[in-house]
Design a protein around this motif. Structure first.
Motif, PDB file in Angstrom:
ATOM      1  N   TYR A 177       3.334  -4.479   8.311  1.00  0.00           N
ATOM      2  CA  TYR A 177       2.318  -4.008   9.270  1.00  0.00           C
ATOM      3  C   TYR A 177       2.892  -3.041  10.298  1.00  0.00           C
ATOM      4  O   TYR A 177       2.537  -3.082  11.471  1.00  0.00           O
ATOM      5  CB  TYR A 177       1.643  -5.218   9.936  1.00  0.00           C
ATOM      6  N   ASP A 229      -5.300  -8.094  13.147  1.00  0.00           N
ATOM      7  CA  ASP A 229      -6.519  -7.516  12.572  1.00  0.00           C
ATOM      8  C   ASP A 229      -6.687  -7.955  11.116  1.00  0.00           C
ATOM      9  O   ASP A 229      -7.788  -8.237  10.655  1.00  0.00           O
ATOM     10  CB  ASP A 229      -6.479  -5.979  12.631  1.00  0.00           C
ATOM     11  N   SER A 230      -5.567  -8.005  10.419  1.00  0.00           N
ATOM     12  CA  SER A 230      -5.578  -8.414   9.020  1.00  0.00           C
ATOM     13  C   SER A 230      -6.089  -9.850   8.880  1.00  0.00           C
ATOM     14  O   SER A 230      -6.938 -10.150   8.038  1.00  0.00           O
ATOM     15  CB  SER A 230      -4.158  -8.290   8.476  1.00  0.00           C
ATOM     16  N   LYS A 231      -5.587 -10.747   9.723  1.00  0.00           N
ATOM     17  CA  LYS A 231      -6.015 -12.151   9.676  1.00  0.00           C
ATOM     18  C   LYS A 231      -7.510 -12.283  10.001  1.00  0.00           C
ATOM     19  O   LYS A 231      -8.207 -13.115   9.419  1.00  0.00           O
ATOM     20  CB  LYS A 231      -5.200 -12.992  10.677  1.00  0.00           C
ATOM     21  N   ASP A 278       0.825  -1.217   0.000  1.00  0.00           N
ATOM     22  CA  ASP A 278       0.000   0.000   0.000  1.00  0.00           C
ATOM     23  C   ASP A 278       0.857   1.264   0.000  1.00  0.00           C
ATOM     24  O   ASP A 278       0.383   2.339  -0.355  1.00  0.00           O
ATOM     25  CB  ASP A 278      -0.923   0.018   1.235  1.00  0.00           C
ATOM     26  N   SER A 302      -2.558 -12.812   4.458  1.00  0.00           N
ATOM     27  CA  SER A 302      -2.971 -11.529   5.042  1.00  0.00           C
ATOM     28  C   SER A 302      -2.967 -10.433   3.975  1.00  0.00           C
ATOM     29  O   SER A 302      -3.820  -9.557   3.972  1.00  0.00           O
ATOM     30  CB  SER A 302      -2.054 -11.147   6.202  1.00  0.00           C
ATOM     31  N   ASP A 321      -6.158  -8.042   3.058  1.00  0.00           N
ATOM     32  CA  ASP A 321      -6.096  -6.578   3.174  1.00  0.00           C
ATOM     33  C   ASP A 321      -6.836  -5.868   2.038  1.00  0.00           C
ATOM     34  O   ASP A 321      -7.274  -4.737   2.198  1.00  0.00           O
ATOM     35  CB  ASP A 321      -4.627  -6.101   3.183  1.00  0.00           C
ATOM     36  N   ARG A 380      -9.795 -10.360   9.251  1.00  0.00           N
ATOM     37  CA  ARG A 380     -10.657  -9.903   8.147  1.00  0.00           C
ATOM     38  C   ARG A 380     -11.344 -11.076   7.453  1.00  0.00           C
ATOM     39  O   ARG A 380     -12.319 -10.896   6.735  1.00  0.00           O
ATOM     40  CB  ARG A 380      -9.847  -9.123   7.110  1.00  0.00           C
ATOM     41  N   ASN A 421      -1.768  -5.075  14.162  1.00  0.00           N
ATOM     42  CA  ASN A 421      -2.165  -4.792  12.772  1.00  0.00           C
ATOM     43  C   ASN A 421      -2.250  -6.089  11.967  1.00  0.00           C
ATOM     44  O   ASN A 421      -3.152  -6.281  11.149  1.00  0.00           O
ATOM     45  CB  ASN A 421      -1.163  -3.847  12.096  1.00  0.00           C
ATOM     46  N   TYR A 422      -1.260  -6.971  12.211  1.00  0.00           N
ATOM     47  CA  TYR A 422      -1.230  -8.263  11.511  1.00  0.00           C
ATOM     48  C   TYR A 422      -2.410  -9.138  11.961  1.00  0.00           C
ATOM     49  O   TYR A 422      -3.084  -9.771  11.152  1.00  0.00           O
ATOM     50  CB  TYR A 422       0.122  -8.937  11.793  1.00  0.00           C
TER      51      TYR A 422
END
Length: 445
Positions: free
Chosen positions: A187, A196-198, A75, A160, A164, A200, A193-194
């Motif tokens: 992350y 939270d990504s998983k 990103d 991940s 994202d 998702r 952060n990692y």
């Protein structure tokens, strides 16, 4: 005027996205900053797509209505930032594919074991006669399959990075195997952060959907206590089986599912080791959830061949077993590999270190490993880490040397394990290349 879809990255997922986008009436442009592989260039040329390689022409990209980007593009890349400033929607290929199919989606994520679990579920669904596609990090591009096939189910391995780029996508069955530190550079070095990504993978799920998770994983367990998920949550673990979910009693895997109980001795499962018991439980619950009969689930677990380069029992030479676990690119994967060893082991380790803390392996190395063969351009960190354990250590700079050294250090009844705990780019193209070279060197002994 057709909407404009720009595809960034022209490998499997990018070409698949281009094919589906055109089918859905988009005006399509494909751009890859690197060199496009011949087979994908042929597809793009034969199908007369507008594409470029070796550059990103901004005036052809910034006017997009929709951008579908490869998971490998971070990103933080300047082009992505410019697109975001313009308010262009940027999604992943899986998100895009999900918009054009009504098939049921079984999605698997986790730091370790996701490929094995994905392939086991796919094997099980196929054996049960279901009309199923394999997608995500393994198999063919999902978008390509949605464009040109007609499956009732997709079994999808999700990293991940893919998660994202997913927003509206919904898994009918989501599986979260475990979460251990990996890719933290993407992350901002924040574990949360990692995590939270998983998680998702559970987004957009409702009470009609399933979220299958490992109740023994400390990170997952803590996170589950903080979150309120929309789906029906089904745990699995190595303890007593829950009222709904999976567990172990006296070496038997037991799955409790809607008044129907599945049992199987863990000794009959093709994939051995406690980490594989977890993978098999997750797969078994998925099978029960789509009404596969117990004997088909049992058969699938007993005859599944496993994944190349993942604890692949390869050859015996003079009574020494050689195991290819080249896919182990982090400490956690190697921990699992060492934990499942039952014979004295000569361990081949090394490569490009992702910030490894080798002390996590000390106890296992003391109990299982008789000698260490370092394989890398720079082995100093590994030599330093294990020198106090008083184990024989050898340094090598090529696979041939590493295999030969391991062979001389092992004797009849021992195991030689390639489980590098590191990335492969110092001496090899990728972990597959490393695994193939290992197998070739063993054949030549």
């Amino acid at each position: 005027m057709n909407k404009r879809a720009v595809i960034l990255g022209a490998a499997e997922s990018g070409v698949g996205a281009a094919i589906l986008a055109r089918k859905q009436g988009f005006d399509v442009f494909v751009s890859d900053l690197g060199t496009i592989k011949d087979k994908y260039k042929k597809e793009l040329t034969d199908r007369q797509f507008d594409f470029e390689e070796g550059q990103h022409t901004e005036e052809k990209i910034l006017n997009a209505d929709l951008v579908i980007k490869s998971p490998g593009i971070p990103d933080k890349a300047p082009l992505i930032k410019k697109l975001k400033e313009k308010g262009v929607s940027i999604i992943s290929e899986i998100e895009f594919a999900g918009r054009y199919t009504s098939a049921k989606k079984v999605c698997i994520t986790g730091s370790n074991g996701k490929t094995t679990t994905t392939l086991l579920i796919y094997h099980m669904f196929q054996k049960a006669g279901l009309n199923v596609g394999l997608a995500g990090n393994v198999g063919q591009s999902m978008a390509w399959q949605v464009a040109e096939q007609n499956f009732d189910y997709y079994v999808i391995e999700l990293s991940s990075f893919q998660l994202d780029g997913m927003y509206e996508f919904k898994a009918d069955i989501a599986i979260l195997l475990n979460i251990t530190p990996d890719h933290l550079d993407r992350y901002d070095y924040k574990m949360q952060n990692y995590v939270d990504s998983k998680f998702r993978i559970a987004q957009n799920q409702t009470a009609d959907d399933l979220f299958i998770y490992c109740a023994d994983d400390p990170v997952v367990k803590l996170e589950m206590s903080k979150r309120k998920l929309g789906a029906r949550c089904i745990p699995f673990g190595l303890g007593v089986p829950p009222a709904e979910g999976a567990g172990i009693i006296d070496n038997n895997m037991i799955i409790n599912w809607e008044q129907n109980i599945f049992t199987m001795s863990i000794l009959d499962i093709a994939l051995q080791g406690s980490h594989n018991t977890y993978n098999s439980m997750a797969a078994g619950i998925s099978g029960k959830a789509v009404n596969i009969r117990n004997e088909k689930i049992r058969e699938s677990m007993a005859d599944f061949k496993g994944v190349e380069h993942r604890l692949e029992r390869f050859l015996k030479v003079h009574g020494i077993e050689f195991i290819n676990d080249s896919k182990a690119t982090n400490i956690n994967s190697t921990w699992y590999a060492l934990e499942s060893m039952t014979q004295k082991t000569v361990w081949i380790v090394g490569g490009i270190d992702k910030g490894n803390d080798y002390s996590e392996l000390f106890e296992l190395v003391k109990s299982k490993v008789k000698a260490i063969v370092c394989l890398g351009v720079d082995n100093s960190k590994i030599l330093e880490a294990f020198k106090t354990l008083g184990i024989d250590m050898v340094e090598t700079q090529s696979m041939e040397d590493a295999v030969r050294s391991a062979y001389f250090l092992a004797k009849n009844g021992d195991t030689v394990l390639l489980s590098p705990a590191c990335a492969s780019f110092d001496l090899f193209e990728n972990y597959e290349d490393r695994g193939h070279q290992f197998k070739q060197a063993v054949r030549e002994l």
